[in-house]
Scaffold this active site. Structure first.
Site, short mmCIF file in Angstrom:
data_model
loop_
_atom_site.label_atom_id
_atom_site.label_comp_id
_atom_site.label_asym_id
_atom_site.label_seq_id
_atom_site.Cartn_x
_atom_site.Cartn_y
_atom_site.Cartn_z
N ASP A 192 -18.80 -98.83 8.76
CA ASP A 192 -20.22 -98.59 9.09
C ASP A 192 -20.92 -99.94 9.23
O ASP A 192 -20.25 -100.98 9.19
CB ASP A 192 -20.89 -97.71 8.01
CG ASP A 192 -21.94 -96.80 8.62
OD1 ASP A 192 -22.89 -97.33 9.22
OD2 ASP A 192 -21.83 -95.56 8.52
N HIS A 266 -23.11 -97.36 14.52
CA HIS A 266 -22.77 -97.72 13.14
C HIS A 266 -21.65 -98.76 13.12
O HIS A 266 -20.70 -98.66 12.34
CB HIS A 266 -22.34 -96.47 12.35
CG HIS A 266 -23.49 -95.57 11.99
ND1 HIS A 266 -24.41 -95.87 11.02
CD2 HIS A 266 -23.88 -94.37 12.50
CE1 HIS A 266 -25.32 -94.90 10.93
NE2 HIS A 266 -25.01 -93.97 11.82
N GLU A 330 -25.51 -90.79 15.65
CA GLU A 330 -26.60 -91.77 15.52
C GLU A 330 -26.32 -93.07 16.28
O GLU A 330 -26.35 -94.14 15.70
CB GLU A 330 -26.84 -92.06 14.04
CG GLU A 330 -27.28 -90.82 13.28
CD GLU A 330 -27.49 -91.06 11.78
OE1 GLU A 330 -28.36 -90.40 11.22
OE2 GLU A 330 -26.77 -91.89 11.19
N GLU A 473 -25.05 -94.55 0.74
CA GLU A 473 -26.12 -95.56 0.74
C GLU A 473 -26.58 -95.93 -0.67
O GLU A 473 -26.85 -97.08 -0.97
CB GLU A 473 -27.34 -95.05 1.52
CG GLU A 473 -27.19 -95.07 3.02
CD GLU A 473 -26.71 -93.75 3.58
OE1 GLU A 473 -26.00 -93.01 2.86
OE2 GLU A 473 -27.03 -93.44 4.74
C1 ACM Z 1 -24.53 -88.15 9.62
O1 ACM Z 1 -25.00 -87.71 8.55
N1 ACM Z 1 -25.12 -89.19 10.21
C2 ACM Z 1 -23.36 -87.60 10.24
#
Ligand code: ACM
Ligand code: ZN
Length: 763
Positions: A192, A266, A330, A473
């Site tokens: 990521d 990402h 994303e 996170e």
């Molecule tokens: C995600 O939660 N961005 C897959």
């Protein structure tokens, strides 16, 4: 002589059941067919004679696992013949893969499975859950008859080791716990923006550079603006040898590890190592030190595909999994929009836009993965611009993507946020350790049914399973990982394994109470709110009083509490709703057989003359996530950690009309206003208080322009208090000016700010 010998033998080794003994059959996930032989138990001695057929798949692993589990209870095993065995494994190839049968009688336990072996492993799990956690040589195992097979073939959990690295030992322990609840897929998010966590021999900089960051933001990414950082370097990755160990360890527990290599978004960590695969050639990229979605993404040029294919080749060599997860979520299109190469490619391929370019990207990667005999999984964004022909969709933005994919006859794994995102809070967010936000308590996970009713039975067959996702996170330690995962993964395990009509949440709580003892024995740092008191405050219209109800998930438990007192010795037993007529903090705890099993919890209720009163806002609230329509007078003050408890407005002038319960005298209004610059939320500039006897004629009693410490960079709740001469009132009107424009220096400087209020209090 024979008779005497037999008697001695029985007395010594079988320790036959006494009449009417009871064990527990509190198995999680609930078996699909379970009959309990009431009053009968099998007693294990300190040594259990075991017979396991020679020609099983993973025989050694199953034997080792069983020995290990029994050893935890100080019970040893000895190999013997089928005839003499107390624990007998029998191959029955009429059973389907993963199905098992377990019969426990006072004499012996028999587990049947086909030779593929998973059924034996699951039979062992069910058997071990019948052995009381604290039992040893005298263990009384409830006699049962079980015929069991899973509802879904894909029973997953995801961990994100990219945002915060987790050690190999932590992953192995996670696998071990998953196995105990018959889960069979570990999806590991390896790359990521904040880190690249897998050694790739051909591209050493991926770990030399990509697995390290110089620091990490402090707190939540929405809390501080400008952001704050801890100054502590962070690093970590798995060598290929580590990966092999993890894969083998998981395989011994019938768990397949599915690696995720994120693309095209990402990808900051990879691009920090190899910026030539980005759109902005020559620019310096960094492994990101805060959590967000970043514009730097892979540029779809030939050399990027060569790089990704080389990476995937090494990954596919390491992971025997049929599936490789390629992310796909994303991915901002900003870089592609301004990149001449991307724009030229869109033209050349005759694509409509950047979404079609992403789709083309994923198609191309899919062709490569398919050429190696494997399949891709992608997040539901891979539907945008056209789904790759053989892709499996992981539906996370609700079920919509999953439903669409199933209708297109694509396999689907359901992971909608509202049920499956175990990075959300599971206990009162005001007092819980930091999580990403939102709220997903144990029972909401349990309630999930992954088969949408809008699909036909034929379409539902494409839903191969479901998965709990633990994004990392805010998961900085191994203990916190377990805290977020347990006990919610046990609820998920039952969603995955047990037929919908067999599920029963109260019965699940009863079984969880038994299996919690095993979690405790294993030292699992589970969230303990199962054993804690929850507070529910609401205005009771019939009684004209504010009431707080206490509850706990733990069955057959006593709740004790006190008002404005944290001393447990002064707690009394809760038996009925507690009426409050003024601001009060409640403290409570849960006791099982007189012993406190969880922490002492507390909640402050700001009961005042406005509590429970109806009000209207003009203009209407722009956002309200909790207690819609009465959030401003629900007796609970919003807190800075979470915006969901607040009522939000996006107009600068606002009128709130409150209808008090009765005509009364008042002299003070309090209002909570939020300062949270990251969300462009500014506190109120002015509050005017007006009163009325009839709801038509109002007169101003006070007007205040509050002052704030705008040097604070942390999200803050500012209490605003307006005092005035005692006045009679039946109705109160607040005319509020919002924070105006975002200040100089803010990312949105000069644009209108938003306003968030909670709570309105009148005294
Ligand atoms: C995600 O939660 N961005 C897959
Ligand atoms: Zn580009």
């Amino acid at each position: 002589m024979r008779k005497t010998l037999l008697l001695i033998f029985t007395a010594l080794s079988l320790l036959p059941c006494n009449a009417q003994e009871q064990g527990s059959a509190d198995i999680i996930p609930m078996p699909n067919k379970l009959e309990v032989t009431a009053g009968r138990v099998l007693r294990l001695g300190s040594e259990v004679k075991v017979s396991i057929p020679k020609d099983l798949n993973k025989r050694k692993a199953i034997v080792g696992y069983l020995e290990g589990r029994l050893n935890d209870n100080n019970i040893h095993t000895r190999s013997t013949t089928a005839k003499k065995a107390q624990l007998l494994l029998v191959v029955d190839n009429t059973l389907q893969d993963e199905a098992y049968e377990l019969t426990v009688t006072p004499k012996r336990a028999v587990i049947k499975s086909n030779a593929q072996g998973a059924g034996f492993f699951y039979g062992v799990q069910s058997f071990m859950q019948l052995v009381p956690a604290e039992a040893d040589a005298e263990a009384a195992v409830q006699c049962v008859e079980i015929k069991d097979a899973p509802r879904f073939q894909y029973r997953g959990a995801m961990i994100d080791v990219a945002r915060n690295f987790q050690s190999k030992q932590t992953v192995l322990r996670f696998i071990d716990l998953m196995a105990a609840f018959k889960m069979n897929r570990l999806h590991i998010h390896l790359t990521d923006d904040q880190g690249w966590r897998i050694e790739i021999k051909r591209y050493p900089r991926l770990t030399e550079v990509g697995s390290k960051r110089s620091q990490t933001m402090i707190g939540h990414s929405d809390y501080y603006y400008p952001r704050r950082f801890d100054g502590k370097p962070q690093e970590g990755f798995y060598t290929q040898q580590d990966i092999k160990e993890m894969v083998a360890y998981a395989a011994d527990r019938f768990i397949t590890i599915i690696p995720e290599i994120e693309m095209p978004g990402h990808s900051s960590a990879a691009l920090a190592a190899y910026p030539q695969y980005s759109c902005g050639l020559g620019k310096q990229y960094v492994v990101r030190d805060y959590m967000d979605i970043f514009d730097e993404v892979y540029c779809p040029q030939e050399q990027t595909f060569e790089f990704l294919q080389n990476v995937l080749t090494e990954v596919m060599d390491l992971f025997p999994s049929e599936y490789i997860h390629i992310g796909g979520d994303e991915c901002p299109k900003k870089a592609w929009k301004v990149c001449p190469r991307c724009q030229a490619l869109i033209k050349k391929l005759n694509l409509k836009d950047e979404h079609e370019l992403q789709s083309w990207f994923i198609h191309r990667i899919e062709r490569f993965v398919n050429s190696k005999g494997k399949n891709i999984i992608g997040w539901d964004e891979i539907l945008e611009g056209g789904l790759a022909p053989n892709a499996t969709v992981m539906s996370w933005r609700g079920e919509v993507g999953g439903i669409e994919a199933a209708k297109m006859k694509h396999k689907v794994i359901m992971t909608p946020g509202d049920y499956c995102y175990i990075d959300h809070y599971q206990e009162d967010p005001e007092h819980a350790p930091l999580a990403i936000g939102s709220y997903l308590p144990l029972d909401s996970v349990y309630a999930y049914n992954p088969l949408p009713e809008s699909l036909t039975p034929e379409e539902q067959k494409y839903i191969i399973g479901t998965q709990a996702n633990l994004w990392g996170e805010y998961v900085q330690t191994a203990d916190y990982l377990e805290y977020m995962a347990y006990p919610r993964l046990m609820a998920m395990a039952e969603v995955q394994w047990t037929d919908a009509e067999k599920k029963d949440v109260n019965n699940f709580h009863k079984r969880l109470k038994t299996q919690f003892a095993w979690l405790d024995k294993k030292g699992v740092h589970a969230c303990r709110n199962f054993y804690e008191a929850e507070f529910g405050g609401a205005w009771n219209n019939a009684q004209n009083v504010y009431e707080v109800k206490l509850k706990t998930l733990c069955p057959d438990a006593e709740i004790r509490y006190a008002l404005d007192c944290a001393d447990e010795n002064r707690f009394k037993t809760y038996s009925a709703p507690i009426a409050l007529d003024k601001e009060t903090e409640l403290w409570a705890a849960v006791y099982v057989d007189g012993k406190r099993m969880g922490g002492i919890t507390h909640k402050r209720f700001a009961v005042n003359k406005a509590t429970g009163c109806e009000y209207t806002c003009s203009p209407k609230a722009a956002w309200e996530n909790m207690h819609e329509g009465y959030a401003l007078t629900d007796g609970l003050r919003g807190f800075s950690k979470d915006t969901r408890y607040w009522t939000g407005f996006n107009k600068d002038t606002l009128r709130i009309d409150i209808s008090l319960h009765e005509a009364t005298t008042i002299s003070r209004v309090k209002l909570g206003t939020l300062w949270r610059t990251w969300n462009a939320v500014w506190p109120v500039r002015e509050v005017r208080v007006m009163v009325s006897d009839d709801g038509n004629e109002y007169r101003t009693v006070a007007c205040k322009k509050p002052e704030y410490d705008f040097s604070l960079t942390e999200a803050t709740r500012f209490p605003v208090e307006v005092k005035f001469e005692e006045s009679g009132a039946r109705f109160v009107r607040l005319v509020i000016l919002g924070g105006g424009k975002c200040h100089e220096g803010h990312y949105n400087a000069g644009e209108p700010s938003e306003l968030a209020l909670d709570e309105i209090e009148i005294y």
